[in-house]
Design an enzyme around this catalytic site. Sequence first.
Site, PDB file in Angstrom:
ATOM      1  N   GLY A   9       0.922  -1.192  -0.032  1.00  0.00           N
ATOM      2  CA  GLY A   9      -0.023  -0.024  -0.071  1.00  0.00           C
ATOM      3  C   GLY A   9       0.903   1.320  -0.089  1.00  0.00           C
ATOM      4  N   CYS A 105      -9.960   3.248   9.079  1.00  0.00           N
ATOM      5  CA  CYS A 105      -9.336   3.181   7.666  1.00  0.00           C
ATOM      6  C   CYS A 105      -8.666   1.952   7.720  1.00  0.00           C
ATOM      7  CB  CYS A 105      -8.594   4.516   7.156  1.00  0.00           C
ATOM      8  SG  CYS A 105      -8.042   4.225   5.549  1.00  0.00           S
ATOM      9  N   CYS A 203      -6.859  13.009   6.307  1.00  0.00           N
ATOM     10  CA  CYS A 203      -6.667  13.029   5.041  1.00  0.00           C
ATOM     11  C   CYS A 203      -7.760  13.778   4.308  1.00  0.00           C
ATOM     12  CB  CYS A 203      -6.244  11.804   4.283  1.00  0.00           C
ATOM     13  SG  CYS A 203      -7.354  10.646   4.209  1.00  0.00           S
TER      14      CYS A 203
END
EC number: 2.8.1.13
Length: 359
Positions: A9, A105, A203
């Site tokens: 990732g 997340c 974010c």
Amino acid sequence: MSKKKVMVGMSGGVDSSVAAAILLEQGYEVIGATMQIWPDTDEETKLVEGGCCSLSAVDDARSVANKLGIPYYVLNFKDIFEKSVINYFKDEYLKGRTPNPCIACNRFVKFESMLNKALSMGIDYIATGHYAIITYDDNKKRYLLKKSVTQQKDQTYALYNVTQEQLKHILMPIGNFTKEQVRAKAKELGLYVASKPDSQEICFVNDNDYGKFIEENTDKEIKPGYFVDTKGNILGKHRGIIHYTVGQRKGLGIALGKPMYVVRIDAENNTVVLGDENEVYSKELTAYDLNFISIDKLEEPMRVKAKIRYSAKEADAVIYPLEDGKVRVVFDTPQRAVTPGQSVVFYDGDIVVGGGIIQ
């Protein structure tokens, strides 16, 4: 023997870039991937620039993948991110709680959706640039999650939800490195992200203004209400409960002649309870939605170090199993601003025992 495949990732930052490089050196077949989490509208320009999944993050991650000579994909996780992270974040604030979206997340997007995607593509592992260490305990026959060698950077607090089945397929190659070593490694490899600053904010929230973000992204009315003291006396008006969190003193917008702190948020009555600083301390809490890593489940009281927010110091405590699958946490000394919606994570030395959400 064919090489084991790993999907890294890649956020476009130095940590995940170096994680990919280390795995290449270790002989894995490495595939880079960035999660696309923004909607298909102008919304994507609102993502915090330099944040872990912004447009510039994709450009940075792609250029690192090119430099390392690995294939690179952008994976679409917009729907799951909106449902499991953004909507959860808004709903919790509207209920007068303070969520941690990065934990959500990690749980639902990175280590569930992304891992499932990798496995469906015939890839053996996913890897991230988290500062944490995964080991296997032969005696317990369990995977363990341990703190990274560098305590200031340790990210295990946000990873307590990983399951045994997931840990079997996760690699965290930079857990044994300090940040300085990671940056030096990136420089040595000629990766231009070597000096890229760490992302700090959530974010999808610009300027860390959570209240404004929720107001702009909910169809629910944000109603003003009253500040009250712990006895229920009205002290003044507030702008809506989404603007406050337990322990807050600044930005209350009310002058009372002495410092007052948010002690509790009562969503049902739309009130924010204020008190003196000593009223912000609690000796115990109840946690729900538990996940345990080093043990299968909590069957008897256990002495641990407990951490009630990302920036908090660990505190000595005993955890007690409750009948409904919840856990009661009793601290040796009262803790400041135990905040509903945040996570509490339990440690045994450098090993993560598990954690849950504060009720």
